[in-house]
Design a protein around this motif. Structure first.
Motif, PDB file in Angstrom:
ATOM      1  N   ARG A 131      24.705  36.612  32.909  1.00 12.18           N
ATOM      2  CA  ARG A 131      23.944  37.698  33.540  1.00 12.18           C
ATOM      3  C   ARG A 131      22.636  37.857  32.810  1.00 12.18           C
ATOM      4  O   ARG A 131      22.547  37.616  31.606  1.00 12.18           O
ATOM      5  CB  ARG A 131      24.732  39.005  33.557  1.00 12.18           C
ATOM      6  CG  ARG A 131      25.306  39.397  32.238  1.00 12.18           C
ATOM      7  CD  ARG A 131      26.274  40.530  32.390  1.00 12.18           C
ATOM      8  NE  ARG A 131      27.539  40.195  31.729  1.00 12.18           N
ATOM      9  CZ  ARG A 131      28.649  40.900  31.836  1.00 12.18           C
ATOM     10  NH1 ARG A 131      28.672  41.960  32.599  1.00 12.18           N
ATOM     11  NH2 ARG A 131      29.745  40.552  31.201  1.00 12.18           N
ATOM     12  N   GLY A 152      24.828  37.144  42.700  1.00  9.86           N
ATOM     13  CA  GLY A 152      24.840  38.552  43.081  1.00  9.86           C
ATOM     14  C   GLY A 152      23.986  39.381  42.144  1.00  9.86           C
ATOM     15  O   GLY A 152      23.518  38.880  41.123  1.00  9.86           O
ATOM     16  N   ARG A 153      23.787  40.614  42.541  1.00  8.27           N
ATOM     17  CA  ARG A 153      22.966  41.523  41.748  1.00  8.27           C
ATOM     18  C   ARG A 153      23.649  42.871  41.601  1.00  8.27           C
ATOM     19  O   ARG A 153      24.203  43.391  42.576  1.00  8.27           O
ATOM     20  CB  ARG A 153      21.633  41.805  42.462  1.00  8.27           C
ATOM     21  CG  ARG A 153      20.598  40.790  42.150  1.00  8.27           C
ATOM     22  CD  ARG A 153      19.343  41.020  42.933  1.00  8.27           C
ATOM     23  NE  ARG A 153      18.490  39.873  42.655  1.00  8.27           N
ATOM     24  CZ  ARG A 153      17.342  39.925  42.011  1.00  8.27           C
ATOM     25  NH1 ARG A 153      16.843  41.088  41.645  1.00  8.27           N
ATOM     26  NH2 ARG A 153      16.655  38.835  41.776  1.00  8.27           N
ATOM     27  N   LEU A 154      23.603  43.421  40.428  1.00  7.01           N
ATOM     28  CA  LEU A 154      24.012  44.805  40.222  1.00  7.01           C
ATOM     29  C   LEU A 154      22.708  45.605  40.256  1.00  7.01           C
ATOM     30  O   LEU A 154      21.892  45.503  39.344  1.00  7.01           O
ATOM     31  CB  LEU A 154      24.718  44.953  38.874  1.00  7.01           C
ATOM     32  CG  LEU A 154      25.900  44.005  38.641  1.00  7.01           C
ATOM     33  CD1 LEU A 154      26.464  44.182  37.242  1.00  7.01           C
ATOM     34  CD2 LEU A 154      26.993  44.265  39.671  1.00  7.01           C
ATOM     35  N   ARG A 155      22.520  46.333  41.336  1.00  8.51           N
ATOM     36  CA  ARG A 155      21.223  46.968  41.553  1.00  8.51           C
ATOM     37  C   ARG A 155      20.982  48.106  40.570  1.00  8.51           C
ATOM     38  O   ARG A 155      21.845  48.944  40.359  1.00  8.51           O
ATOM     39  CB  ARG A 155      21.131  47.479  42.990  1.00  8.51           C
ATOM     40  CG  ARG A 155      21.120  46.348  44.015  1.00  8.51           C
ATOM     41  CD  ARG A 155      21.159  46.893  45.411  1.00  8.51           C
ATOM     42  NE  ARG A 155      22.304  47.789  45.574  1.00  8.51           N
ATOM     43  CZ  ARG A 155      22.323  48.828  46.408  1.00  8.51           C
ATOM     44  NH1 ARG A 155      21.274  49.119  47.144  1.00  8.51           N
ATOM     45  NH2 ARG A 155      23.398  49.565  46.503  1.00  8.51           N
ATOM     46  N   HIS A 157      20.973  48.398  37.489  1.00  3.87           N
ATOM     47  CA  HIS A 157      22.108  48.500  36.576  1.00  3.87           C
ATOM     48  C   HIS A 157      21.667  48.707  35.126  1.00  3.87           C
ATOM     49  O   HIS A 157      22.460  49.080  34.282  1.00  3.87           O
ATOM     50  CB  HIS A 157      22.933  47.216  36.696  1.00  3.87           C
ATOM     51  CG  HIS A 157      24.257  47.263  36.033  1.00  3.87           C
ATOM     52  ND1 HIS A 157      25.266  48.088  36.466  1.00  3.87           N
ATOM     53  CD2 HIS A 157      24.757  46.597  34.956  1.00  3.87           C
ATOM     54  CE1 HIS A 157      26.327  47.921  35.687  1.00  3.87           C
ATOM     55  NE2 HIS A 157      26.045  47.030  34.762  1.00  3.87           N
ATOM     56  N   GLU A 158      20.399  48.375  34.842  1.00  4.57           N
ATOM     57  CA  GLU A 158      19.916  48.450  33.454  1.00  4.57           C
ATOM     58  C   GLU A 158      18.723  49.393  33.365  1.00  4.57           C
ATOM     59  O   GLU A 158      17.854  49.383  34.235  1.00  4.57           O
ATOM     60  CB  GLU A 158      19.463  47.067  32.971  1.00  4.57           C
ATOM     61  CG  GLU A 158      20.570  46.046  32.980  1.00  4.57           C
ATOM     62  CD  GLU A 158      20.097  44.668  32.560  1.00  4.57           C
ATOM     63  OE1 GLU A 158      19.168  44.565  31.741  1.00  4.57           O
ATOM     64  OE2 GLU A 158      20.665  43.696  33.069  1.00  4.57           O
ATOM     65  N   ASP A 166      17.495  45.383  37.960  1.00  2.00           N
ATOM     66  CA  ASP A 166      18.753  44.796  38.443  1.00  2.00           C
ATOM     67  C   ASP A 166      19.312  43.873  37.363  1.00  2.00           C
ATOM     68  O   ASP A 166      18.556  43.251  36.614  1.00  2.00           O
ATOM     69  CB  ASP A 166      18.510  43.928  39.696  1.00  2.00           C
ATOM     70  CG  ASP A 166      18.047  44.749  40.892  1.00  2.00           C
ATOM     71  OD1 ASP A 166      18.091  46.001  40.815  1.00  2.00           O
ATOM     72  OD2 ASP A 166      17.636  44.134  41.892  1.00  2.00           O
ATOM     73  N   THR A 167      20.633  43.752  37.350  1.00  3.47           N
ATOM     74  CA  THR A 167      21.273  42.698  36.565  1.00  3.47           C
ATOM     75  C   THR A 167      21.572  41.559  37.529  1.00  3.47           C
ATOM     76  O   THR A 167      22.199  41.771  38.571  1.00  3.47           O
ATOM     77  CB  THR A 167      22.596  43.187  35.944  1.00  3.47           C
ATOM     78  OG1 THR A 167      22.296  44.226  35.030  1.00  3.47           O
ATOM     79  CG2 THR A 167      23.320  42.065  35.212  1.00  3.47           C
ATOM     80  N   CYS A 169      23.484  38.144  38.355  1.00  4.55           N
ATOM     81  CA  CYS A 169      24.622  37.319  37.932  1.00  4.55           C
ATOM     82  C   CYS A 169      24.417  35.916  38.504  1.00  4.55           C
ATOM     83  O   CYS A 169      24.131  35.758  39.697  1.00  4.55           O
ATOM     84  CB  CYS A 169      25.936  37.878  38.475  1.00  4.55           C
ATOM     85  SG  CYS A 169      26.246  39.543  37.888  1.00  4.55           S
TER      86      CYS A 169
END
Ligand SMILES: CC(C)(COP(=O)(O)OP(=O)(O)OC[C@H]1O[C@@H](n2cnc3c(N)ncnc32)[C@H](O)[C@@H]1OP(=O)(O)O)[C@@H](O)C(=O)NCCC(=O)NCCS
Length: 186
Positions: A131, A152-155, A157-158, A166-167, A169
């Protein structure tokens, strides 16, 4: 232990710790690499953690110092092996070149290629993932060059430096790695 044209990946030694401590206290390196807020690190704490691990005995695991021409420039490794080893064969990859004078010169991809070969050849890993921060263009380009694709993306997230990111992956399958190598792409 693992060697390429310019690099050696080997166990981290106690005499590496002062330089690693410098890397860990470099705000630019910390912000590029981590999703967590940066925190200072003392050499004493780093040494205490190292000594504690060494006192347990055994082997050094799958975390490596990155060395070129006798100089330590960073660290990288494999971790988070899937809990049910022998089923999914998945692990995560991490890397940080702490010496900024080595950024953008192909050392990152050289180290990652060594690690991927190590993962697929010796650990029978099926998928390696990682990531990174969506703004870390240098890292994204380096990972793509090694065959990683965005999964994928963790919107948002940081939180870093006053903004959300976004994080991202990314992952690479063994079959993709093998066909990329055969085609001379990775
Ligand atoms: C991320 C990292 C491992 C990449 O290694 P590297 O040796 O710098 O990367 P490479 O030289 O192999 O590839 C860098 C790519 O980014 C490009 N690049 C270089 N400087 C750049 C910049 N300032 N902005 C955007 N792209 C840049 C290069 O042109 C190259 O892309 P290309 O092959 O498509 O032309 C390394 O820079 C690093 O450890 N940085 C600090 C910590 C960090 O970010 N860790 C990753 C956490 S997930």
């Amino acid at each position: 232990m693992l060697k390429s044209e310019r690099l050696i990946l080997r166990a981290v030694r106690r005499d590496d710790l002062p330089r690693l401590c410098e890397f860990n206290n470099d705000l630019e390196v910390e912000l590029a690499g981590a999703g967590d807020p940066p925190t200072p690190q003392s050499l004493e704490r780093l040494q205490a953690d190292f000594d504690q691990r060494v006192s347990k005995g055994g082997r050094d695991g799958t975390w490596f110092a990155i060395e070129t021409g006798g100089k330590l420039i960073g660290q990288c490794g494999l971790f988070n092996f899937d809990e049910f080893k022998g089923v999914a064969h998945v692990c995560e990859l991490g890397i940080s070149i702490g010496d900024k004078s080595y950024w953008g010169r192909g050392y990152g991809r050289e180290a990652i290629r060594l690690l991927l070969d190590y993962a697929f050849r010796y650990w029978n890993i099926h998928r390696v993932w990682l990531r990174t921060n969506s703004e870390n263009e240098r890292a994204l380009r380096c990972y793509r060059a090694c065959g990683f694709v965005e999964e994928g993306r963790l919107r948002q997230h940081e939180w870093q430096n006053g903004r959300y990111f976004d994080t991202v992956c990314m992952g690479v399958l063994r079959s993709e790695w093998e066909s990329g190598r055969a085609a001379g792409k990775t």
